[in-house]
Design a protein around this motif. Structure first.
Motif, PDB file in Angstrom:
ATOM      1  N   ARG A 184       0.878  -1.178   0.000  1.00 37.68           N
ATOM      2  CA  ARG A 184       0.000   0.000   0.000  1.00 37.68           C
ATOM      3  C   ARG A 184       0.909   1.220   0.000  1.00 37.68           C
ATOM      4  O   ARG A 184       1.379   1.658   1.049  1.00 37.68           O
ATOM      5  CB  ARG A 184      -0.924  -0.003   1.219  1.00 37.68           C
ATOM      6  CG  ARG A 184      -1.984  -1.106   1.185  1.00 37.68           C
ATOM      7  CD  ARG A 184      -2.820  -1.124   2.428  1.00 37.68           C
ATOM      8  NE  ARG A 184      -3.793  -2.195   2.391  1.00 37.68           N
ATOM      9  CZ  ARG A 184      -4.543  -2.556   3.437  1.00 37.68           C
ATOM     10  NH1 ARG A 184      -4.387  -1.934   4.604  1.00 37.68           N
ATOM     11  NH2 ARG A 184      -5.409  -3.530   3.316  1.00 37.68           N
ATOM     12  N   SER A 185       1.176   1.721  -1.189  1.00 33.61           N
ATOM     13  CA  SER A 185       2.181   2.767  -1.342  1.00 33.61           C
ATOM     14  C   SER A 185       1.591   4.136  -1.042  1.00 33.61           C
ATOM     15  O   SER A 185       0.506   4.485  -1.516  1.00 33.61           O
ATOM     16  CB  SER A 185       2.742   2.753  -2.776  1.00 33.61           C
ATOM     17  OG  SER A 185       3.358   1.515  -3.041  1.00 33.61           O
ATOM     18  N   THR A 186       2.306   4.927  -0.269  1.00 38.48           N
ATOM     19  CA  THR A 186       1.950   6.314   0.042  1.00 38.48           C
ATOM     20  C   THR A 186       3.232   7.142   0.046  1.00 38.48           C
ATOM     21  O   THR A 186       4.333   6.617   0.167  1.00 38.48           O
ATOM     22  CB  THR A 186       1.259   6.426   1.402  1.00 38.48           C
ATOM     23  OG1 THR A 186       2.138   5.918   2.420  1.00 38.48           O
ATOM     24  CG2 THR A 186      -0.052   5.653   1.420  1.00 38.48           C
ATOM     25  N   ARG A 187       3.039   8.473  -0.085  1.00 38.88           N
ATOM     26  CA  ARG A 187       4.158   9.408   0.035  1.00 38.88           C
ATOM     27  C   ARG A 187       4.033  10.110   1.371  1.00 38.88           C
ATOM     28  O   ARG A 187       2.996  10.706   1.687  1.00 38.88           O
ATOM     29  CB  ARG A 187       4.140  10.422  -1.102  1.00 38.88           C
ATOM     30  CG  ARG A 187       4.231   9.782  -2.479  1.00 38.88           C
ATOM     31  CD  ARG A 187       4.318  10.849  -3.557  1.00 38.88           C
ATOM     32  NE  ARG A 187       4.290  10.263  -4.885  1.00 38.88           N
ATOM     33  CZ  ARG A 187       5.348   9.783  -5.516  1.00 38.88           C
ATOM     34  NH1 ARG A 187       6.532   9.834  -4.931  1.00 38.88           N
ATOM     35  NH2 ARG A 187       5.245   9.265  -6.725  1.00 38.88           N
ATOM     36  N   SER A 188       5.081  10.049   2.141  1.00 39.00           N
ATOM     37  CA  SER A 188       5.061  10.662   3.463  1.00 39.00           C
ATOM     38  C   SER A 188       6.371  11.392   3.686  1.00 39.00           C
ATOM     39  O   SER A 188       7.411  11.020   3.140  1.00 39.00           O
ATOM     40  CB  SER A 188       4.855   9.604   4.554  1.00 39.00           C
ATOM     41  OG  SER A 188       5.897   8.654   4.518  1.00 39.00           O
ATOM     42  N   GLY A 189       6.293  12.461   4.512  1.00 36.03           N
ATOM     43  CA  GLY A 189       7.476  13.254   4.814  1.00 36.03           C
ATOM     44  C   GLY A 189       7.393  14.622   4.186  1.00 36.03           C
ATOM     45  O   GLY A 189       7.425  14.763   2.955  1.00 36.03           O
ATOM     46  N   ALA A 190       7.275  15.650   5.016  1.00 37.34           N
ATOM     47  CA  ALA A 190       7.133  17.016   4.515  1.00 37.34           C
ATOM     48  C   ALA A 190       8.430  17.799   4.577  1.00 37.34           C
ATOM     49  O   ALA A 190       8.538  18.881   3.988  1.00 37.34           O
ATOM     50  CB  ALA A 190       6.053  17.759   5.312  1.00 37.34           C
ATOM     51  N   CYS A 225       3.205   1.233   3.212  1.00 40.26           N
ATOM     52  CA  CYS A 225       2.625   1.429   4.545  1.00 40.26           C
ATOM     53  C   CYS A 225       1.752   0.257   4.976  1.00 40.26           C
ATOM     54  O   CYS A 225       1.000   0.378   5.947  1.00 40.26           O
ATOM     55  CB  CYS A 225       1.809   2.725   4.571  1.00 40.26           C
ATOM     56  SG  CYS A 225       0.335   2.689   3.519  1.00 40.26           S
ATOM     57  N   ALA A 226       1.842  -0.869   4.264  1.00 38.92           N
ATOM     58  CA  ALA A 226       1.019  -2.034   4.606  1.00 38.92           C
ATOM     59  C   ALA A 226       1.462  -2.609   5.943  1.00 38.92           C
ATOM     60  O   ALA A 226       2.657  -2.792   6.191  1.00 38.92           O
ATOM     61  CB  ALA A 226       1.115  -3.083   3.514  1.00 38.92           C
ATOM     62  N   ARG A 227       0.492  -2.935   6.785  1.00 42.36           N
ATOM     63  CA  ARG A 227       0.758  -3.527   8.087  1.00 42.36           C
ATOM     64  C   ARG A 227       0.022  -4.857   8.180  1.00 42.36           C
ATOM     65  O   ARG A 227      -1.084  -4.996   7.688  1.00 42.36           O
ATOM     66  CB  ARG A 227       0.315  -2.598   9.215  1.00 42.36           C
ATOM     67  CG  ARG A 227       1.083  -1.279   9.250  1.00 42.36           C
ATOM     68  CD  ARG A 227       0.662  -0.443  10.457  1.00 42.36           C
ATOM     69  NE  ARG A 227      -0.761  -0.102  10.396  1.00 42.36           N
ATOM     70  CZ  ARG A 227      -1.561  -0.060  11.458  1.00 42.36           C
ATOM     71  NH1 ARG A 227      -1.091  -0.383  12.663  1.00 42.36           N
ATOM     72  NH2 ARG A 227      -2.820   0.286  11.326  1.00 42.36           N
ATOM     73  N   LEU A 228       0.659  -5.806   8.838  1.00 41.16           N
ATOM     74  CA  LEU A 228       0.111  -7.165   8.896  1.00 41.16           C
ATOM     75  C   LEU A 228       0.275  -7.714  10.305  1.00 41.16           C
ATOM     76  O   LEU A 228       1.336  -7.595  10.911  1.00 41.16           O
ATOM     77  CB  LEU A 228       0.833  -8.079   7.897  1.00 41.16           C
ATOM     78  CG  LEU A 228       0.410  -9.549   7.873  1.00 41.16           C
ATOM     79  CD1 LEU A 228      -1.029  -9.699   7.398  1.00 41.16           C
ATOM     80  CD2 LEU A 228       1.342 -10.362   6.966  1.00 41.16           C
ATOM     81  N   LEU A 229      -0.790  -8.323  10.803  1.00 41.44           N
ATOM     82  CA  LEU A 229      -0.766  -9.058  12.061  1.00 41.44           C
ATOM     83  C   LEU A 229      -1.124 -10.507  11.764  1.00 41.44           C
ATOM     84  O   LEU A 229      -2.164 -10.787  11.172  1.00 41.44           O
ATOM     85  CB  LEU A 229      -1.753  -8.472  13.071  1.00 41.44           C
ATOM     86  CG  LEU A 229      -1.910  -9.251  14.383  1.00 41.44           C
ATOM     87  CD1 LEU A 229      -0.601  -9.285  15.157  1.00 41.44           C
ATOM     88  CD2 LEU A 229      -3.024  -8.667  15.235  1.00 41.44           C
ATOM     89  N   ARG A 256       9.468  -6.530   3.737  1.00 45.30           N
ATOM     90  CA  ARG A 256       9.520  -5.076   3.544  1.00 45.30           C
ATOM     91  C   ARG A 256       8.179  -4.413   3.796  1.00 45.30           C
ATOM     92  O   ARG A 256       7.747  -3.505   3.076  1.00 45.30           O
ATOM     93  CB  ARG A 256      10.008  -4.738   2.132  1.00 45.30           C
ATOM     94  CG  ARG A 256      11.406  -5.247   1.823  1.00 45.30           C
ATOM     95  CD  ARG A 256      11.820  -4.938   0.410  1.00 45.30           C
ATOM     96  NE  ARG A 256      13.146  -5.483   0.101  1.00 45.30           N
ATOM     97  CZ  ARG A 256      13.708  -5.443  -1.105  1.00 45.30           C
ATOM     98  NH1 ARG A 256      13.056  -4.885  -2.106  1.00 45.30           N
ATOM     99  NH2 ARG A 256      14.907  -5.959  -1.298  1.00 45.30           N
ATOM    100  N   LEU A 257       7.483  -4.887   4.810  1.00 45.01           N
ATOM    101  CA  LEU A 257       6.222  -4.273   5.224  1.00 45.01           C
ATOM    102  C   LEU A 257       6.504  -3.166   6.230  1.00 45.01           C
ATOM    103  O   LEU A 257       7.555  -3.141   6.875  1.00 45.01           O
ATOM    104  CB  LEU A 257       5.295  -5.326   5.833  1.00 45.01           C
ATOM    105  CG  LEU A 257       4.922  -6.512   4.934  1.00 45.01           C
ATOM    106  CD1 LEU A 257       4.139  -7.545   5.720  1.00 45.01           C
ATOM    107  CD2 LEU A 257       4.135  -6.051   3.723  1.00 45.01           C
ATOM    108  N   ALA A 258       5.528  -2.256   6.363  1.00 52.78           N
ATOM    109  CA  ALA A 258       5.694  -1.201   7.353  1.00 52.78           C
ATOM    110  C   ALA A 258       5.778  -1.792   8.752  1.00 52.78           C
ATOM    111  O   ALA A 258       6.578  -1.347   9.583  1.00 52.78           O
ATOM    112  CB  ALA A 258       4.543  -0.202   7.248  1.00 52.78           C
ATOM    113  N   SER A 259       4.976  -2.800   9.030  1.00 52.99           N
ATOM    114  CA  SER A 259       5.039  -3.538  10.289  1.00 52.99           C
ATOM    115  C   SER A 259       4.447  -4.918  10.067  1.00 52.99           C
ATOM    116  O   SER A 259       3.473  -5.074   9.327  1.00 52.99           O
ATOM    117  CB  SER A 259       4.287  -2.810  11.411  1.00 52.99           C
ATOM    118  OG  SER A 259       2.897  -2.790  11.144  1.00 52.99           O
ATOM    119  N   ALA A 260       5.049  -5.908  10.682  1.00 47.77           N
ATOM    120  CA  ALA A 260       4.582  -7.295  10.575  1.00 47.77           C
ATOM    121  C   ALA A 260       4.831  -7.970  11.911  1.00 47.77           C
ATOM    122  O   ALA A 260       5.984  -8.117  12.325  1.00 47.77           O
ATOM    123  CB  ALA A 260       5.287  -8.029   9.448  1.00 47.77           C
TER     124      ALA A 260
END
Length: 384
Positions: A184-190, A225-229, A256-260
């Motif tokens: 789930r691709s997003t752009r983050s960081g200002a 930004c994909a997260r998996l439990l 390479r997930l945001a959190s797993a």
């Protein structure tokens, strides 16, 4: 050994059988056998041939057992029968070389000299009546090969011993590739330091507006930004799939997930989950669900289908947990390592057929194979 320098039929058949079973014997081993026979080794008895074969071609205990079974499976031929077989073979050789027999039959049967004793004459037990009889099968002759060797109708059983080692259903590498598909691709960081990717449309617009640019317009790069439990069943009924659970735990950091995160339970998720497969490091269930709200949920359990039971209480409690989890997680998939045919009339079937609340689609319960894992990742991505 014949004039052409060929091994005797028993050793030649053993040599071919060893090759067929993957034993590393080659031309050098074949020639060693010929040299040993020329020097007189293995002559005189069947036991001497066995010892010669073991000395030349057995390099491990498994190969020794294979050679021993070969000699045990082929019966010893009585002298009278051996003479008759040699006579038939000589006759066939003469007919083949003389060219008077036409097309030779593929199967030649040696008729018994004396009919076997019948039930009406049990007392007649003479030597002729007790003669051994055998049926010898010959394969088709090919140019330059001479007469083929006689072979037994049934091959001896030579692969009875197995070495069983645990093996995961899916490799860690394949699992890592599947997890990388979950994006789930997003752009983050200002901040200015986080803008490292050139925004070509914005740069062109700014160039047209100002006429001159000191530097291109940049933007933050895309990140996953994909997260998996993952909740895995570590009860005794899941013991055959412990290697898969270990492979699953090793593959998550490679995705390479945001959190797993991976947590364990026994039979069904209750008030506490566990951080280890031995179920010793407990964590509150509500806290873990709250921290992972909005993530995707993957459950790995046989749901009672491994033992073929239908536990109504377990089914009801599991359905209640799934209803509560559906309000917190973006997508839920259940992986059942048992084949779908084994779910019938068990707790797994009751859970899979339970209707979902709030108009949500029914929980997808999938078997554990490569195609189902690919479909599970697509469902977790939001593609049903």
């Amino acid at each position: 050994m014949n004039d052409a320098g060929e091994l005797p039929p028993l050793l030649l058949g053993l040599f071919r059988e060893l090759r067929a079973n993957g034993v590393a014997v080659g031309v050098r081993d074949y020639l060693d056998g010929l040299r040993a026979l020329r020097l007189g080794h293995g002559a005189g008895s069947r036991q001497a041939l066995r010892e010669l074969a073991l000395a030349l071609w057995a390099r491990s205990e498994a190969e020794r057992r294979l050679i021993a079974r070969w000699f045990d499976a082929i019966p010893e031929v009585p002298p009278t029968l051996l003479e008759r077989v040699e006579g038939v073979v000589s006759t066939l050789e003469e007919s083949v070389h003389a060219g008077t027999s036409g097309e030779r039959s593929r199967r030649t049967t040696i008729p018994p000299a004396v009919p076997p004793p019948t039930a009406s004459s049990p007392g007649k037990t003479g030597g002729a009546a007790g003669e051994a009889r055998a049926r010898i099968s010959f394969a088709a002759r090919h140019e330059g090969e001479g007469l083929p060797l006689p072979r037994l109708p049934l091959a001896p059983q030579i692969a009875e011993h197995y070495v069983l080692q645990p093996q995961a259903a899916i490799s860690a590498r394949n699992l890592a590739v599947l997890w990388r598909r979950f994006r789930r691709s997003t752009r983050s960081g200002a901040g200015a330091g986080q803008r490292s990717e050139i925004d070509l449309p914005a740069t062109i617009r700014e160039r047209c507006r100002r006429g001159l640019l000191a530097r291109p317009v940049c933007r933050p790069p895309r990140s996953n930004c994909a997260r998996l439990l993952v909740l895995a069943d570590a009860s005794t009924s899941m013991d055959p799939w412990r290697p898969f659970l270990a492979t699953l735990a090793a593959s998550l950091p490679l995705g390479r997930l945001a959190s797993a995160e991976l947590r364990y339970f026994a039979n069904l998720p209750r008030r506490k989950l566990f951080a280890d497969v031995e179920l010793t490091q407990a964590e509150p269930l509500d806290d873990l669900l709250r921290e992972n709200a909005g993530a995707a949920l993957l459950i790995v359990s046989d749901a009672g289908s491994a033992r073929g039971y239908l536990n109504h209480r377990r089914a009801r409690q599991t359905i209640d947990f799934l209803a509560a989890a559906a309000r917190r997680f973006a997508a839920i998939v259940w992986l059942n390592p048992m084949p779908a045919a084994r779910w019938r009339a068990t707790t797994a079937e009751r859970i899979a057929d339970a209707p979902a609340a709030d108009g949500r689609p029914r929980l997808p319960m999938l078997p554990l194979d490569a195609a189902s894992l690919l479909r599970a990742v697509d469902i977790l991505r939001g593609q049903r």
